[in-house]
Design a protein around this motif. Structure first.
Motif, PDB file in Angstrom:
ATOM      1  N   MET A 143     -11.391  20.997  18.294  1.00 11.12           N
ATOM      2  CA  MET A 143     -12.630  20.781  19.025  1.00 11.12           C
ATOM      3  C   MET A 143     -12.267  19.990  20.278  1.00 11.12           C
ATOM      4  O   MET A 143     -11.670  18.915  20.175  1.00 11.12           O
ATOM      5  CB  MET A 143     -13.660  20.025  18.192  1.00 11.12           C
ATOM      6  N   ALA A 144     -12.635  20.559  21.440  1.00  8.63           N
ATOM      7  CA  ALA A 144     -12.216  19.929  22.696  1.00  8.63           C
ATOM      8  C   ALA A 144     -13.365  19.940  23.691  1.00  8.63           C
ATOM      9  O   ALA A 144     -14.278  20.775  23.635  1.00  8.63           O
ATOM     10  CB  ALA A 144     -11.014  20.663  23.281  1.00  8.63           C
ATOM     11  N   GLN A 145     -13.262  19.021  24.609  1.00  5.59           N
ATOM     12  CA  GLN A 145     -14.220  18.935  25.726  1.00  5.59           C
ATOM     13  C   GLN A 145     -14.029  20.123  26.672  1.00  5.59           C
ATOM     14  O   GLN A 145     -12.909  20.547  26.938  1.00  5.59           O
ATOM     15  CB  GLN A 145     -13.979  17.622  26.466  1.00  5.59           C
ATOM     16  N   THR A 146     -15.105  20.678  27.164  1.00  6.78           N
ATOM     17  CA  THR A 146     -15.028  21.760  28.153  1.00  6.78           C
ATOM     18  C   THR A 146     -15.057  21.181  29.567  1.00  6.78           C
ATOM     19  O   THR A 146     -15.296  19.985  29.752  1.00  6.78           O
ATOM     20  CB  THR A 146     -16.207  22.729  27.980  1.00  6.78           C
ATOM     21  N   GLY A 147     -14.797  22.042  30.553  1.00 10.60           N
ATOM     22  CA  GLY A 147     -14.881  21.609  31.945  1.00 10.60           C
ATOM     23  C   GLY A 147     -13.590  21.081  32.504  1.00 10.60           C
ATOM     24  O   GLY A 147     -13.577  20.507  33.601  1.00 10.60           O
ATOM     25  N   GLY A 148     -12.479  21.278  31.791  1.00  7.89           N
ATOM     26  CA  GLY A 148     -11.208  20.852  32.339  1.00  7.89           C
ATOM     27  C   GLY A 148     -10.797  21.745  33.499  1.00  7.89           C
ATOM     28  O   GLY A 148     -11.162  22.917  33.566  1.00  7.89           O
ATOM     29  N   PRO A 149      -9.994  21.223  34.445  1.00  6.40           N
ATOM     30  CA  PRO A 149      -9.576  22.028  35.607  1.00  6.40           C
ATOM     31  C   PRO A 149      -8.641  23.159  35.191  1.00  6.40           C
ATOM     32  O   PRO A 149      -7.750  22.970  34.353  1.00  6.40           O
ATOM     33  CB  PRO A 149      -8.874  21.011  36.499  1.00  6.40           C
ATOM     34  N   LEU A 150      -8.856  24.326  35.765  1.00 12.19           N
ATOM     35  CA  LEU A 150      -7.985  25.471  35.511  1.00 12.19           C
ATOM     36  C   LEU A 150      -6.716  25.360  36.352  1.00 12.19           C
ATOM     37  O   LEU A 150      -6.718  24.776  37.435  1.00 12.19           O
ATOM     38  CB  LEU A 150      -8.700  26.786  35.846  1.00 12.19           C
ATOM     39  N   THR A 151      -5.657  25.977  35.904  1.00 12.43           N
ATOM     40  CA  THR A 151      -4.431  26.031  36.697  1.00 12.43           C
ATOM     41  C   THR A 151      -4.622  27.024  37.842  1.00 12.43           C
ATOM     42  O   THR A 151      -5.503  27.898  37.809  1.00 12.43           O
ATOM     43  CB  THR A 151      -3.249  26.468  35.827  1.00 12.43           C
ATOM     44  N   MET A 152      -3.777  26.891  38.864  1.00 11.13           N
ATOM     45  CA  MET A 152      -3.856  27.811  39.997  1.00 11.13           C
ATOM     46  C   MET A 152      -3.624  29.247  39.553  1.00 11.13           C
ATOM     47  O   MET A 152      -4.271  30.180  40.037  1.00 11.13           O
ATOM     48  CB  MET A 152      -2.833  27.404  41.057  1.00 11.13           C
ATOM     49  N   GLU A 153      -2.706  29.420  38.610  1.00 15.04           N
ATOM     50  CA  GLU A 153      -2.424  30.764  38.111  1.00 15.04           C
ATOM     51  C   GLU A 153      -3.662  31.382  37.476  1.00 15.04           C
ATOM     52  O   GLU A 153      -4.022  32.527  37.747  1.00 15.04           O
ATOM     53  CB  GLU A 153      -1.281  30.707  37.109  1.00 15.04           C
ATOM     54  N   ASN A 154      -4.336  30.615  36.625  1.00 15.86           N
ATOM     55  CA  ASN A 154      -5.536  31.132  35.968  1.00 15.86           C
ATOM     56  C   ASN A 154      -6.680  31.316  36.961  1.00 15.86           C
ATOM     57  O   ASN A 154      -7.504  32.221  36.816  1.00 15.86           O
ATOM     58  CB  ASN A 154      -5.960  30.186  34.852  1.00 15.86           C
ATOM     59  N   THR A 155      -6.721  30.412  37.959  1.00 20.24           N
ATOM     60  CA  THR A 155      -7.763  30.557  38.979  1.00 20.24           C
ATOM     61  C   THR A 155      -7.590  31.858  39.749  1.00 20.24           C
ATOM     62  O   THR A 155      -8.542  32.619  39.958  1.00 20.24           O
ATOM     63  CB  THR A 155      -7.721  29.365  39.949  1.00 20.24           C
ATOM     64  N   LEU A 156      -6.343  32.121  40.186  1.00 22.65           N
ATOM     65  CA  LEU A 156      -6.078  33.353  40.931  1.00 22.65           C
ATOM     66  C   LEU A 156      -6.275  34.584  40.052  1.00 22.65           C
ATOM     67  O   LEU A 156      -6.761  35.611  40.507  1.00 22.65           O
ATOM     68  CB  LEU A 156      -4.657  33.324  41.502  1.00 22.65           C
ATOM     69  N   LYS A 157      -5.900  34.460  38.784  1.00 19.30           N
ATOM     70  CA  LYS A 157      -6.073  35.591  37.872  1.00 19.30           C
ATOM     71  C   LYS A 157      -7.556  35.903  37.690  1.00 19.30           C
ATOM     72  O   LYS A 157      -7.987  37.054  37.769  1.00 19.30           O
ATOM     73  CB  LYS A 157      -5.427  35.278  36.534  1.00 19.30           C
ATOM     74  N   GLY A 158      -8.347  34.872  37.502  1.00 17.83           N
ATOM     75  CA  GLY A 158      -9.785  35.087  37.322  1.00 17.83           C
ATOM     76  C   GLY A 158     -10.439  35.606  38.594  1.00 17.83           C
ATOM     77  O   GLY A 158     -11.299  36.493  38.554  1.00 17.83           O
ATOM     78  N   THR A 159     -10.004  35.031  39.710  1.00 12.93           N
ATOM     79  CA  THR A 159     -10.562  35.494  40.987  1.00 12.93           C
ATOM     80  C   THR A 159     -10.183  36.949  41.250  1.00 12.93           C
ATOM     81  O   THR A 159     -10.982  37.739  41.756  1.00 12.93           O
ATOM     82  CB  THR A 159     -10.065  34.604  42.132  1.00 12.93           C
ATOM     83  N   GLY A 160      -8.925  37.295  40.937  1.00  8.85           N
ATOM     84  CA  GLY A 160      -8.491  38.676  41.133  1.00  8.85           C
ATOM     85  C   GLY A 160      -9.299  39.654  40.296  1.00  8.85           C
ATOM     86  O   GLY A 160      -9.705  40.723  40.767  1.00  8.85           O
TER      87      GLY A 160
END
Length: 447
Positions: A143-160
């Motif tokens: 069980m973890a807190q949400t809203g942590g910063p994404l890595t640049m790799e995941n950011t670019l992957k999601g944006t792509g």
């Protein structure tokens, strides 16, 4: 259609503009979201995966945390990360300040695989995530807190992925719309330019007062149209000065030529007098032709019925003495009456020039025939040397010479061609049956 045409340049420019603007907007959105801290793991899936990759077994066999680089990045975020990890043996590890409400919920999920938690029920993103994951330490419930910063790799992957599924189809449809619509838009936008170009096709040396219209012309094109019209004005002024000079010169020449002829007539009859009289006659003819050319430029043909048979007989009778003087025979073949609508004086001058040209260039003793042809055509044939086919178009030009340093053709044939044009006809040059020249003056061809 040329790829370098204005239409295709606009199409490719608009497509490129869309790509550039779309990229700038997308980059600006990502940059703004990154600065505002909104490029985060909204549902906590990536955060749980990072925690799962950090789970190991300690030397005592209990669940432990390996401080991986990506886990440290999450723990250093603002706000600091908290989480609870528990294996099937009940071994548990915690990190951060775990809220008591979530610690109490850890025991309530039983066999639940994953769930997003928002105890406050405020219609915002989940505050925490519960999920069972497979780790190096075996199955672990996290069980973890949400809203942590994404890595640049995941950011670019999601944006792509977002671009491919949402932006790319919209850009493709927009580009296709631009390709289909731009030709019509450009055609409509250039309608005034096309109309101006068509209007320019009607401008020639005989319509010098016509100017390009400015109606429906774009403001960017107006300076060019105005410059062209000013150039036409300057050309028109130059033509007017040239015409006035020719007319003045022809008028001024008449008096000295007449005086010269009077003096020559008083000389004794000898071969020299004959040559001088011929030269002065040519000067007089040239001066008259210059005046005729000036008059034709400003002549508006009178639409009256002209009897071509009577005209041929009258002109042949007037020039007969000149033909006899050169020992030429002159005949008229006009078996029936033919009438045309036009200007009788200018037609008389044209036929007179054709007969005089045949006398001068046909040679001593040539046979000249004036023939009337249906529906409205006059032919002048001679038995002279003729005109080479290569020179038949050029002899109509003013003062063209068939032989270098020869006597040339003067302005006679040029004047005939101008008369033919005024009567919506043409002058064509061919060969007669005897091998000489055949001048064919056709009138009212448009009728």
């Amino acid at each position: 259609m040329s790829l370098f045409s204005l239409r295709w340049r606009l199409i490719w420019s608009l497509i490129l503009l869309q790509v550039v603007v779309g990229s700038l907007v997308l980059g600006g959105f990502l940059g703004l979201a990154w600065m505002l801290g909104r490029v985060v793991d909204e549902n906590g899936q990536e955060t749980v995966a990072v925690i799962g990759r950090a789970m190991v077994r300690g030397a005592d066999g209990r669940l432990a945390i390996e401080p991986t680089r990506e886990l440290r990045r999450l723990q250093q975020a603002d706000p600091p990360l908290w989480f609870i990890a528990r294996d099937e043996r009940g071994s548990e590890v915690r990190s951060g300040d775990v809220p008591s409400v979530y610690a109490a919920l850890m025991n309530a999920f039983g066999d639940v695989e994953r769930v997003a938690l928002n105890p406050e029920n405020d219609n915002t993103r989940p505050k925490a995530r519960f999920e069972r994951v497979d780790t190096r330490a075996g199955p672990v419930a996290v069980m973890a807190q949400t809203g942590g910063p994404l890595t640049m790799e995941n950011t670019l992957k999601g944006t792509g992925l977002l671009f491919l599924w949402l932006v790319a189809p919209m850009a493709l449809l927009t580009s296709l719309g631009v390709i289909l619509a731009t030709p019509f838009v450009v055609k409509r936008g250039l309608k005034g330019v096309v109309a101006t170009a068509e209007h320019a096709e009607g401008i020639d040396v005989h319509e010098r007062t016509t100017r390009l219209p400015l109606a429906n012309v774009a403001s960017e094109i107006r300076p060019l149209v105005n410059a062209v019209n000013r150039a036409f004005d300057r050309l028109n002024e130059g033509y007017d000065r040239q015409e006035r000079f020719l007319a003045d010169a022809a008028h001024e020449l008449r008096t000295p030529i007449t005086t010269l002829q009077i003096h020559l007539e008083g000389l004794p009859n000898d071969p020299l007098k004959v040559k001088l009289m011929q030269a002065s006659a040519r000067l007089a003819t040239l001066a008259e032709q210059l005046l005729d050319l000036q008059r034709l430029d400003h002549l508006v043909p009178q639409e009256q019925q002209v009897d071509l048979k009577a005209l041929c007989e009258r002109v042949a009778a007037d020039i007969a003495p000149l033909a006899i003087q050169n020992r030429c025979t002159l005949s008229v073949d006009a078996p029936q009456v033919l009438t045309v609508r036009g200007d009788a004086p200018s037609l008389e001058r044209a036929l007179s020039n054709l007969i005089q040209n045949a006398i001068e260039h046909g040679g001593q003793g040539c046979d000249i025939e004036v023939r009337l042809c249906e529906p409205s055509c006059i032919e002048v044939l001679d038995s002279g040397p003729g005109i080479p086919e290569a020179d038949r178009e050029r002899v109509v030009a003013p003062f063209h010479r068939l032989v270098p340093r020869g006597r040339g053709a003067g302005l006679g044939l040029h004047l005939v061609a101008e008369v033919a044009r005024l009567h919506r006809g043409q002058l064509t040059i061919g060969s007669s049956e005897s091998g000489g020249a055949k001048m064919r003056l056709e009138l009212n061809l448009s009728a």
